[in-house]
Design a protein around this motif. Structure first.
Motif, short mmCIF file in Angstrom:
data_model
loop_
_atom_site.label_atom_id
_atom_site.label_comp_id
_atom_site.label_asym_id
_atom_site.label_seq_id
_atom_site.Cartn_x
_atom_site.Cartn_y
_atom_site.Cartn_z
N THR A 57 0.90 -1.34 0.09
CA THR A 57 0.23 -0.22 -0.06
C THR A 57 0.87 1.09 0.02
O THR A 57 2.00 1.40 0.92
N ALA A 58 0.62 2.11 -1.15
CA ALA A 58 1.35 3.31 -0.99
C ALA A 58 1.30 4.41 -0.08
O ALA A 58 -0.03 4.60 0.27
N ALA A 59 2.08 5.03 0.41
CA ALA A 59 1.83 6.40 1.32
C ALA A 59 1.87 7.55 0.70
O ALA A 59 2.47 7.76 -0.39
N THR A 60 1.23 8.48 1.28
CA THR A 60 1.04 9.95 0.80
C THR A 60 1.39 10.81 1.84
O THR A 60 0.67 10.63 2.90
N ILE A 61 2.09 11.85 1.45
CA ILE A 61 2.49 13.09 2.35
C ILE A 61 2.01 14.23 1.74
O ILE A 61 2.32 14.43 0.53
N SER A 62 1.06 14.90 2.38
CA SER A 62 0.53 16.29 1.80
C SER A 62 0.44 17.42 3.05
O SER A 62 0.52 17.18 4.20
N GLY A 63 0.05 18.49 2.71
CA GLY A 63 0.09 19.44 3.65
C GLY A 63 0.15 20.99 2.93
O GLY A 63 0.11 21.07 1.94
N ARG A 64 0.52 22.09 4.05
CA ARG A 64 0.45 23.37 3.57
C ARG A 64 1.97 23.85 4.14
O ARG A 64 2.20 23.74 5.01
N VAL A 65 2.15 25.01 3.38
CA VAL A 65 3.58 25.69 3.60
C VAL A 65 2.90 27.18 3.95
O VAL A 65 2.46 27.78 2.84
N ASN A 93 0.28 33.90 8.75
CA ASN A 93 -0.55 32.35 8.33
C ASN A 93 -0.89 32.47 6.97
O ASN A 93 -1.87 31.66 6.46
N GLN A 94 -0.19 33.38 5.99
CA GLN A 94 -0.65 33.34 4.77
C GLN A 94 0.43 32.24 3.89
O GLN A 94 1.20 31.83 4.33
N PRO A 95 -0.03 31.67 2.99
CA PRO A 95 0.58 30.53 2.20
C PRO A 95 1.68 31.06 1.56
O PRO A 95 1.86 32.16 1.05
N ILE A 96 2.66 30.21 1.41
CA ILE A 96 3.93 30.46 0.74
C ILE A 96 3.96 29.71 -0.65
O ILE A 96 3.89 28.40 -0.34
N ALA A 97 3.88 30.35 -1.76
CA ALA A 97 4.17 29.47 -2.96
C ALA A 97 5.48 29.71 -3.61
O ALA A 97 6.36 30.51 -3.29
N GLY A 98 5.71 28.43 -4.08
CA GLY A 98 7.41 28.36 -4.54
C GLY A 98 8.09 27.80 -3.64
O GLY A 98 9.46 27.49 -3.87
N ALA A 99 7.78 27.27 -2.34
CA ALA A 99 8.64 26.77 -1.42
C ALA A 99 8.94 25.35 -1.88
O ALA A 99 8.16 24.66 -2.50
N THR A 100 10.43 24.97 -1.63
CA THR A 100 11.00 23.78 -2.06
C THR A 100 10.58 22.69 -1.10
O THR A 100 11.51 23.10 0.00
N THR A 135 9.27 18.56 -4.76
CA THR A 135 8.19 19.42 -5.09
C THR A 135 8.08 20.99 -4.76
O THR A 135 8.79 21.06 -3.80
N SER A 136 7.00 21.50 -5.11
CA SER A 136 6.99 22.89 -4.76
C SER A 136 5.62 23.15 -4.45
O SER A 136 4.45 22.54 -4.76
N SER A 137 5.47 24.08 -3.47
CA SER A 137 4.26 24.36 -2.85
C SER A 137 3.36 25.36 -4.13
O SER A 137 4.11 25.99 -4.84
N ASP A 138 2.12 25.25 -3.98
CA ASP A 138 1.24 25.98 -5.20
C ASP A 138 0.90 27.38 -4.34
O ASP A 138 1.25 27.67 -3.23
N GLN A 139 0.12 28.14 -5.12
CA GLN A 139 -0.54 29.36 -4.54
C GLN A 139 -1.12 29.32 -3.41
O GLN A 139 -1.14 30.45 -2.72
N GLN A 140 -1.93 28.26 -3.23
CA GLN A 140 -2.44 28.00 -1.77
C GLN A 140 -1.35 27.54 -0.63
O GLN A 140 -1.90 27.27 0.45
#
Length: 765
Positions: free
Chosen positions: A22-30, A36-43, A53-58
């Motif tokens: 079974t594959a695992a997944t990691i997800s979340g926000r930066v 508490n504003q989102p940071i887009a383009g974080a590595t 990967t990079s964080s999106d606009q959200q």
């Protein structure tokens, strides 16, 4: 043996391809920790799995199809913020991890170290490591080692003109420093004075320089340190990314262009790169050094799978390097004004082919890292269209490490390594005998963390068998042939303690060894690239090193720094030396006579000690004053005189300003002063002292936004005052080029300006 290795790997790969976990997944926000504003383009990087990967606009990110078990470090980086690192335990269920980043005047002094046995934060690792990013590698350098030597305390370079640089770490070079690329030890006649490393300087995503003995990981040869070259991580599923680099340097007309693309389609990953460099003769304050141009071509790629069972990547590369030389005697002119890019004879034609199969398999609660490599290194030294010297080296290697699951703060690693070298002579002249060499090694390593303390220890056994082959030339024996066996048990201890977030202590002690290489054991001939006659010694013993070091790291946001001391005592230190009047006259096929200085390999006991320090001031978030200092003291204890080719003490000072300017991103301007001290601790039998000198450097750069496309542009200037100087590690300085005339030498490069552009490409998101 080769077939058994291949069959075993195929069985392992097939097993994990068929294994359905079974594959695992990691997800979340930066986000920004204050707003508490989102940071887009974080590595966001999973370095052990070579994925990013990079964080999106959200501010959202996600990794999919990950192994279903194991503990991994997730690192998040973004310019202007302190990097954040968390340890994530993967399970069969999805894992959600959010990151709140803090603004910082400096990015961080916390780095993820992957060149050591256990990936960890820098403050938890006792090994002295410097990490150089791709951005820091760009600007003005003529090769990868040249770029690193400008950035890393304790790292210097032995140079032969502009095209050849050999790494020197804490005064040790040649076979005492290991370069690792694609998880495989680079093999390419690294014993020679004028042999550089066959790696494209555009290729690394980052480079780690490990200072001090690292033989537990790499066996024989790593008694000085290790340069670990890391390729770009693969993107997440569905993405295709890339980069385009281009630069031009005014001093030598160096053009450097490189294009890379990489993608991930449901776990099938790929990468391709092509690079080309071309330079004419470099300019000194006295003129252009004759026939010192070079050009190189590189193609590399990767095909692989990233699945829940781990990853398997097949890397391949081809590099061709052509370098001009000038065969001069005292009284011959050294300079002219030619900018021709056509290389005259003598010159080198170097070709390096490489295949590396890198695997990381999840097995139970642990994982097996398995690296297999094949390399062919062909080195031709040409006085005419027919190579005079032609070395053809084939190397097969295996490196396996099993990482046990962490329990009660303990981490354990066990491993084995093996390599086989087969070298033949295909030229019309001969310097070293054809040879076969086998290396075997096994080790165990343990690391314990409790509170603010970390302790690590390891033990390793190595065996090296070298067979030099007899050679008769015109019924006269040039190489008698030899057989040598060397073995060693080495160990290491390390300790770190964090007194606070702002104060950290590290210490290491260990032993290591290096088996004599075939050139040291069996040389008997003219080395055209060095214009000397070399004679080996088949009775040489293995070098044994006993070293210790300690480092204090300190500081917060305004003041940071470190100070470290080290000592390395080497029993049976091997080196080639010359005595005045010891010459040999050779008559060529046209009955022309030429006399060469004779260099003979011998052994002494040597002691090297020194210190490295840094002190960095950041009074404002846009003002950075960085200072580093390095000094190495090396003594030939047997004859009570200094060792040869030891770098001079150096103090680097750099002022970097990063003001915020509307319409520009990451704008900076810098000015630097490099102060090299006089090196009068020399072996007077075959080298001369070098005077102190200072070089003024400067740089400016920014990132522009053309629509949605980012474009980084920069300009770098070095030696702005066009200073005349001889570097202590230049093989062209007075005393090294000729024994008869100690004033005959070639100046280092004069003023140089480099203009460059870097385009990150996002083809598919």
């Amino acid at each position: 043996m080769k077939l058994k290795i291949k069959d075993g790997i195929l069985m392992l790969v097939c097993y994990f391809l068929l294994f359905s976990a079974t594959a695992a997944t990691i997800s979340g926000r930066v986000t920004d920790s204050k707003t508490n504003q989102p940071i887009a383009g974080a590595t966001i990087s999973l370095l052990q799995l070579r994925s990013s990967t990079s964080s999106d606009q959200q501010g959202r990110y996600a990794f999919k199809s990950l192994p279903s078990s194991g503990r991994y470090l997730v690192e998040v980086r973004f310019i202007g913020y302190q990097s954040l690192i968390k340890t994530i335990a993967l399970t069969s269920e999805d894992v959600t991890v959010d990151f709140a980043l803090n603004e910082s005047i400096i990015e961080t002094n916390e780095v993820v170290v992957t060149g050591t046995l256990v990936t960890s934060q820098s403050r938890r690792n006792s090994t002295s490591v410097s990490v150089v990013s791709k951005d820091e590698l760009q600007g003005g350098a003529t090769n990868l080692i040249d770029a690193l030597a400008r950035q890393v305390p304790g790292l210097s370079q032995i140079t032969t003109g502009q095209g050849i640089s050999k790494p020197v770490i804490r005064g040790l070079g040649y076979n005492r420093v290991v370069t690792v690329n694609d998880g495989v030890k680079q093999m390419g006649q690294q014993w020679g004075d004028e042999h550089g490393i066959e790696i494209d300087q555009n290729q690394p995503d980052r480079v780690e320089v490990l200072r001090g003995a690292a033989s537990l990981m790499y066996g024989s040869d790593a008694i000085g340190g290790v340069i670990n070259i890391l390729e770009p991580s693969v993107p997440t599923a569905g993405q295709i990314k890339g980069e385009l680099l281009s630069s031009y340097s005014t001093n030598n007309g160096l053009t450097n262009n490189s294009l890379m693309l990489t993608g991930n389609e449901n776990g099938f990953v790929w990468r391709g790169r092509g690079s080309y460099q071309n330079a004419h003769a470099y300019n000194t304050p006295e003129g252009r050094y004759i026939n010192s141009g070079f050009n190189n071509t590189n193609f590399s790629g990767m095909l692989g799978l990233n699945k829940q069972w781990g990853y398997s990547h097949l890397n391949f590369s081809y590099l061709k390097n052509n370098i001009g030389f000038y065969d001069a005697d005292p009284g011959d002119p050294l300079y002219n004004n030619s900018k021709s890019r056509t290389l005259d004879f003598p010159k080198q034609d170097i070709r390096h082919y490489k295949l590396a199969l890198n695997n990381n398999f999840v097995i139970g609660s642990g994982n097996l890292k398995l690296d297999l490599g094949y390399q062919k290194n062909q080195r031709r030294e040409l006085e005419s269209a027919t190579p005079s010297l032609f070395f053809d080296l084939n190397t097969y290697s295996l490196d396996a490490k099993y990482y046990l699951a962490e329990r009660n703060g303990w981490q354990h690693v066990v491993g084995i390594s093996a390599s086989q070298e087969h070298s033949t002579n295909k030229g019309v002249e001969f310097l070293i005998p054809a040879y076969d060499q086998i290396e075997l090694g096994a080790f165990g390593y343990a690391k314990k963390s409790w509170g603010e303390n970390t302790f690590n220890m390891g033990l390793r056994y190595d065996f090296v068998h070298t067979k030099g082959k007899q050679l008769l030339v015109d019924n006269e024996e040039q190489f008698p042939g030899f057989k040598n066996r060397f073995s060693n048990i080495s160990g290491a201890l390390g300790y770190t303690h964090s007194f606070s977030e702002d104060f950290n202590f590290k210490a290491n002690a260990g032993s290591a060894f290096r088996a004599p290489n075939p050139a040291e054991l069996g040389s008997n001939g003219v080395h055209e690239g060095t214009s000397r006659y070399e004679i080996g010694n088949e009775n040489l013993k293995a070098e044994r090193s006993f070293q210790a070091d300690a480092t204090l790291e300190f500081g917060h946001s305004i003041v940071t720094g470190s100070i470290g001391i080290y000592e390395n005592y080497i029993h049976n230190f091997i080196y080639a030396s010359a005595k005045k009047g010891d010459t040999k006259t050779i008559v060529d096929e046209d009955n022309n006579e030429q006399t060469y200085d004779v260099y003979r390999y011998g052994q002494v006991n040597a002691n090297l000690f020194g210190f490295e320090g840094s002190l960095n001031f950041h009074p404002l978030n846009w003002v950075h004053l960085d200072n580093t200092f390095t000094y190495t003291h090396a003594q030939n204890k047997t004859f009570d005189r200094p060792l040869a080719l030891i770098p001079a003490g150096v103090l680097h000072n750099t002022l970097r300003l990063e003001p915020k300017i509307n319409g520009l991103h990451a704008f900076y301007v810098s000015v630097g002063l490099d102060n090299y001290f006089k090196q009068n601790r020399i072996d007077e039998t075959f080298e001369t002292a070098t005077d102190s000198y200072s070089l003024i450097n400067a740089g400016i750069g920014t990132t522009l936004h053309v629509g949605k496309q980012q474009v980084k542009v920069y300009a770098v200037a070095s030696n702005l005052t066009n200073k005349r100087y001889y570097d202590a590690l230049s093989r062209l300085r007075p005393g090294r080029l000729s024994q008869d005339d100690p004033s005959y030498g070639v100046y280092n490069m004069g003023r140089n300006m480099t203009f460059g552009v870097y385009l990150p490409l996002s083809i598919k998101n």
